[in-house]
Design a protein around this motif. Structure first.
Motif, PDB file in Angstrom:
ATOM      1  N   SER A  57       0.800  -1.227   0.000  1.00 36.45           N
ATOM      2  CA  SER A  57       0.000   0.000   0.000  1.00 36.45           C
ATOM      3  C   SER A  57       0.828   1.271   0.000  1.00 36.45           C
ATOM      4  N   LYS A  58       2.114   1.186   0.413  1.00 37.80           N
ATOM      5  CA  LYS A  58       2.957   2.378   0.470  1.00 37.80           C
ATOM      6  C   LYS A  58       3.838   2.537  -0.765  1.00 37.80           C
ATOM      7  N   SER A  59       3.621   1.710  -1.762  1.00 42.43           N
ATOM      8  CA  SER A  59       4.470   1.792  -2.949  1.00 42.43           C
ATOM      9  C   SER A  59       4.342   3.154  -3.613  1.00 42.43           C
ATOM     10  N   PRO A  60       5.470   3.813  -3.922  1.00 44.69           N
ATOM     11  CA  PRO A  60       5.419   5.131  -4.573  1.00 44.69           C
ATOM     12  C   PRO A  60       4.900   5.062  -6.006  1.00 44.69           C
ATOM     13  N   TYR A  61       4.796   3.854  -6.570  1.00 39.50           N
ATOM     14  CA  TYR A  61       4.322   3.720  -7.950  1.00 39.50           C
ATOM     15  C   TYR A  61       2.799   3.681  -8.054  1.00 39.50           C
ATOM     16  N   LEU A  62       2.109   3.416  -6.940  1.00 38.22           N
ATOM     17  CA  LEU A  62       0.657   3.261  -6.995  1.00 38.22           C
ATOM     18  C   LEU A  62      -0.074   4.500  -7.509  1.00 38.22           C
ATOM     19  N   PRO A  63       0.271   5.726  -7.070  1.00 40.41           N
ATOM     20  CA  PRO A  63      -0.418   6.902  -7.625  1.00 40.41           C
ATOM     21  C   PRO A  63      -0.250   7.017  -9.138  1.00 40.41           C
ATOM     22  N   LEU A  64       0.931   6.676  -9.640  1.00 40.40           N
ATOM     23  CA  LEU A  64       1.183   6.750 -11.080  1.00 40.40           C
ATOM     24  C   LEU A  64       0.358   5.703 -11.826  1.00 40.40           C
ATOM     25  N   LEU A  65       0.262   4.524 -11.260  1.00 42.27           N
ATOM     26  CA  LEU A  65      -0.519   3.464 -11.898  1.00 42.27           C
ATOM     27  C   LEU A  65      -2.013   3.773 -11.865  1.00 42.27           C
ATOM     28  N   ARG A  66      -2.463   4.386 -10.762  1.00 41.80           N
ATOM     29  CA  ARG A  66      -3.884   4.766 -10.685  1.00 41.80           C
ATOM     30  C   ARG A  66      -4.203   5.836 -11.717  1.00 41.80           C
ATOM     31  N   ARG A  67      -3.283   6.798 -11.878  1.00 42.76           N
ATOM     32  CA  ARG A  67      -3.501   7.841 -12.877  1.00 42.76           C
ATOM     33  C   ARG A  67      -3.583   7.239 -14.276  1.00 42.76           C
ATOM     34  N   ALA A  68      -2.780   6.199 -14.511  1.00 46.38           N
ATOM     35  CA  ALA A  68      -2.797   5.532 -15.820  1.00 46.38           C
ATOM     36  C   ALA A  68      -3.965   4.548 -15.944  1.00 46.38           C
ATOM     37  N   GLU A  90       4.732   0.905 -22.796  1.00 43.31           N
ATOM     38  CA  GLU A  90       3.349   1.357 -22.720  1.00 43.31           C
ATOM     39  C   GLU A  90       3.091   2.060 -21.390  1.00 43.31           C
ATOM     40  N   LEU A  91       3.635   1.516 -20.305  1.00 39.41           N
ATOM     41  CA  LEU A  91       3.509   2.157 -18.989  1.00 39.41           C
ATOM     42  C   LEU A  91       4.246   3.497 -18.979  1.00 39.41           C
ATOM     43  N   ARG A  92       5.442   3.510 -19.571  1.00 42.50           N
ATOM     44  CA  ARG A  92       6.234   4.750 -19.590  1.00 42.50           C
ATOM     45  C   ARG A  92       5.502   5.844 -20.347  1.00 42.50           C
ATOM     46  N   GLU A  93       4.889   5.522 -21.447  1.00 51.20           N
ATOM     47  CA  GLU A  93       4.162   6.518 -22.231  1.00 51.20           C
ATOM     48  C   GLU A  93       2.876   6.960 -21.544  1.00 51.20           C
ATOM     49  N   ALA A  94       2.397   6.136 -20.606  1.00 54.99           N
ATOM     50  CA  ALA A  94       1.220   6.510 -19.822  1.00 54.99           C
ATOM     51  C   ALA A  94       1.603   7.297 -18.567  1.00 54.99           C
ATOM     52  N   GLY A  95       2.904   7.586 -18.425  1.00 59.57           N
ATOM     53  CA  GLY A  95       3.355   8.406 -17.302  1.00 59.57           C
ATOM     54  C   GLY A  95       3.813   7.627 -16.092  1.00 59.57           C
ATOM     55  N   VAL A  96       3.941   6.312 -16.201  1.00 58.54           N
ATOM     56  CA  VAL A  96       4.417   5.509 -15.076  1.00 58.54           C
ATOM     57  C   VAL A  96       5.940   5.462 -15.149  1.00 58.54           C
ATOM     58  N   SER A  97       6.564   6.433 -14.499  1.00 57.96           N
ATOM     59  CA  SER A  97       8.023   6.536 -14.467  1.00 57.96           C
ATOM     60  C   SER A  97       8.412   7.433 -13.310  1.00 57.96           C
ATOM     61  N   VAL A  98       9.669   7.319 -12.905  1.00 54.53           N
ATOM     62  CA  VAL A  98      10.193   8.082 -11.772  1.00 54.53           C
ATOM     63  C   VAL A  98      11.509   8.709 -12.185  1.00 54.53           C
ATOM     64  N   THR A  99      11.697   9.980 -11.857  1.00 52.74           N
ATOM     65  CA  THR A  99      12.950  10.655 -12.195  1.00 52.74           C
ATOM     66  C   THR A  99      14.033  10.305 -11.183  1.00 52.74           C
ATOM     67  N   ILE A 109       6.625  13.115  -5.838  1.00 50.72           N
ATOM     68  CA  ILE A 109       5.907  12.665  -7.026  1.00 50.72           C
ATOM     69  C   ILE A 109       4.630  13.473  -7.142  1.00 50.72           C
ATOM     70  N   GLU A 110       4.467  14.173  -8.248  1.00 55.45           N
ATOM     71  CA  GLU A 110       3.271  14.975  -8.503  1.00 55.45           C
ATOM     72  C   GLU A 110       2.336  14.165  -9.393  1.00 55.45           C
ATOM     73  N   CYS A 111       1.091  14.014  -8.938  1.00 48.96           N
ATOM     74  CA  CYS A 111       0.178  13.155  -9.677  1.00 48.96           C
ATOM     75  C   CYS A 111      -1.263  13.603  -9.457  1.00 48.96           C
ATOM     76  N   ASP A 112      -1.974  13.922 -10.540  1.00 46.78           N
ATOM     77  CA  ASP A 112      -3.378  14.320 -10.467  1.00 46.78           C
ATOM     78  C   ASP A 112      -3.611  15.471  -9.483  1.00 46.78           C
ATOM     79  N   LEU A 379      10.754   0.746 -11.312  1.00 46.55           N
ATOM     80  CA  LEU A 379       9.779   0.586 -12.387  1.00 46.55           C
ATOM     81  C   LEU A 379       9.898   1.806 -13.291  1.00 46.55           C
ATOM     82  N   ASN A 380      10.621   1.652 -14.400  1.00 47.58           N
ATOM     83  CA  ASN A 380      10.893   2.767 -15.311  1.00 47.58           C
ATOM     84  C   ASN A 380      11.513   3.945 -14.560  1.00 47.58           C
ATOM     85  N   VAL A 381      12.592   3.680 -13.856  1.00 47.59           N
ATOM     86  CA  VAL A 381      13.292   4.718 -13.093  1.00 47.59           C
ATOM     87  C   VAL A 381      14.452   5.265 -13.923  1.00 47.59           C
ATOM     88  N   GLU A 382      14.462   6.573 -14.089  1.00 49.47           N
ATOM     89  CA  GLU A 382      15.528   7.259 -14.822  1.00 49.47           C
ATOM     90  C   GLU A 382      16.678   7.522 -13.864  1.00 49.47           C
TER      91      GLU A 382
END
Length: 544
Positions: A57-68, A90-99, A109-112, A379-382
């Motif tokens: 539940s604390k995964s930092p990727y969850l907000p990005l996945l929900r937005r996608a 496909e995930l990266r183009e949907a915004g699921v990535s971390v700088t 992480i800014e999301c929605d 998960l798609n981390v730059e």
């Protein structure tokens, strides 16, 4: 409570270490392990995604996945229908990535329209048994704590074995010139070497406890692990101080060891390998038969050619602190830094990225970790690196094992490096933009840090100061930077000690370089564009 937690971790580590050291990994086992990983890439990724991301539940990727609007079943179906890399794109183009800055916990992480604060530990694998913590070697801001788990170390060993086999040095004795805790590379080399039955025979270290602000806990842990390993039957060596200016000591030892044992491998950073090579050339020391295994910064042609003049072989590597070996040197390379991509435990996408403050676009590396034992979940981390990715037949053993992708021209587009230490942003920018102007005058527009390679191949960091700022003692500028790094994180203090020894920081009186867009970047990297591209977009008198 913190001390109690530390003792619990040390206790668990001590209990686990005996079994870890007793169960060696053979060459045959290493081959089998890597083959299983390569065949199970997709399923390994889905297992990590299901448990470590969607099941946490604390995964930092969850907000990005929900937005996608993406659920686990969506990703699973995409992977099985299209393949791993297409699904990740496909995930990266949907915004699921971390700088990089988010991954390091320096930007939220800014999301929605919502802000999700992150910490470096936000990306820890939540189901990994934490034994003890080390700290990454860079001064890219406050030091990142990395779970240093025996399971993760064991999972990195098969690649070390296959890489040595590919280069014909599986039985070659090894020494290391690495730091002590909280720099975890030295201790990691002992543990990894023991797991493959090849403990380093000497441990040289450029820093001692008095050089930096090391905690008592690190001192105790460093000595305790060595003693514990010996108790369990492993000949762990004590760290022996050898400073940069004493590199000839190691060169002479290498020459003697090669004569006695036929060959010897030294693992260290690229600039430290260069220091050793320069010392050997100056004193007429013949390193024919020695192997210099180096990483930490790009091994340029100048560095590598100087090393080779000693007679030594040079084997570079591409490691990232949080994920381990991203690339291992090709045994039949076409240039000085030709790496096989380690796709058994990683997936890699290239995605266009504008270098901050410029119009230069680079194909940035985005990494995803695949193994459940990974210290960090990516998960798609730059990670602020870019380069050339190509599929090519080279004919070396690593290709035969299935590592067909090569990485070349690897560079960072924002990090500066020196003596294996990296920095970007926060701590150094504060010194350049606030501390130096307050102490010596001028404004933040009058100071800049520039990385260059000198005529001998050493990476130098120049503090560029506008000539109109009146400074009587330029050495005071260098000392002010070092003093302020000492007040920062443990990583910054480690860099301070390393750079002071190597005299890496220099002062240059000239106007700072401005970008074509009229911006002044406090940290300036020269020659950012890949070699195959044309000239960068510049204006007269300005550089990208």
């Amino acid at each position: 409570m913190a001390r109690l937690s530390d003792w619990v971790q040390y206790g668990r580590f001590a209990i686990g270490l005996r079994g870890f050291l007793q169960e060696k990994i053979s060459l045959e086992e290493a081959r089998a392990i890597v083959q299983r990983r390569l065949q199970g890439r997709e399923e390994n990724f889905l297992r990590v995604l299901e448990q470590g991301v969607f099941g946490y539940s604390k995964s930092p990727y969850l907000p990005l996945l929900r937005r996608a609007r993406c659920e686990y079943g969506d990703v699973r179906d995409s992977v099985r229908r299209r393949g791993l890399e297409p699904a990740l794109r496909e995930l990266r183009e949907a915004g699921v990535s971390v700088t990089f800055e988010q991954f390091k916990g320096r930007e939220p992480i800014e999301c929605d329209g919502k802000t999700y604060p992150v910490h470096p530990r936000s990306f820890d694998n939540p189901f990994l048994r934490h034994s003890y913590y080390g700290e990454t070697g860079g001064t890219t801001g406050p030091g990142t704590r990395v779970a240093f788990d025996l399971e993760s170390i064991a999972d990195r060993v098969p690649l070390r074995i296959l890489a040595r086999e590919a280069h014909g040095i599986l039985e070659t004795p090894e020494a290391i010139w690495r730091g002590i805790l909280p720099n975890m590379v030295g201790i990691g080399s002992l543990l990894g070497g023991a797991k493959m039955g090849k403990v380093p025979i000497r441990w040289f270290t450029p820093l001692i406890w008095e050089d930096r602000r090391s905690s008592l806990k690190c001192r105790i842990a460093n000595d305790w692990i060595i003693r514990l390993g010996r108790l369990y039957g492993e000949p762990f060596p004590d760290p022996e101080p050898v400073r940069f200016e004493e590199a000839a000591i190691i060169a002479r030892w290498l020459e003697k060891t090669v004569k006695q044992r036929g060959s010897c491998k030294l693992s260290t950073y690229a600039s430290m390998s260069l220091r050793l090579a320069v010392a050997a050339l100056d004193e007429g020391i013949d390193l024919t038969g020695a192997v210099l295994s180096c990483g930490g910064e790009p091994p340029t042609e100048t560095k590598v050619n100087t090393m080779r003049k000693t007679g030594a072989r040079v084997i570079p590597s591409y490691h990232v602190s949080e994920i381990g070996a991203a690339g291992l040197a090709c045994a039949k390379p076409i240039d000085c830094n030709d790496q096989h991509f380690m796709k058994d435990h990683l997936a890699l996408l290239q995605y266009p990225r504008l270098v901050p403050g410029t119009k230069i676009e680079v194909p940035a590396f985005n990494f995803t970790t695949l193994l459940p034992s990974a210290r960090k979940i990516l998960l798609n981390v730059e990670i602020d690196d870019y380069g050339t990715v190509e599929t090519r037949s080279c004919g070396c053993l690593l290709e035969e094992y299935g590592f067909t992708e090569h990485l070349r021209h690897i560079r960072s587009f924002r990090k500066l490096t020196g003596e294996g230490m990296c920095l970007v942003g926060s701590e150094m920018e504060r010194i350049l933009e606030k501390t130096l102007p307050e102490r010596f005058g001028g404004s933040p527009l009058d100071y800049q840090l520039v990385e260059e390679e000198d005529e001998r191949g050493f990476t130098r960091l120049f503090i560029v100061i506008s000539p109109h700022v009146k400074i009587e003692n330029e050495e005071a500028v260098v000392q002010t930077v070092l003093d302020n790094l000492a007040k920062g994180s443990e990583s910054a203090d480690g860099a301070r000690a390393t750079w002071a020894q190597g005299k890496t920081l220099r002062v240059r009186r000239s106007e700072p370089t401005w970008t074509a867009q009229g911006k002044l970047m406090p940290l300036h990297l020269l020659k950012l564009a890949p070699k195959k591209e044309g000239p960068a977009d510049t204006q007269p008198g300005k550089e990208p």
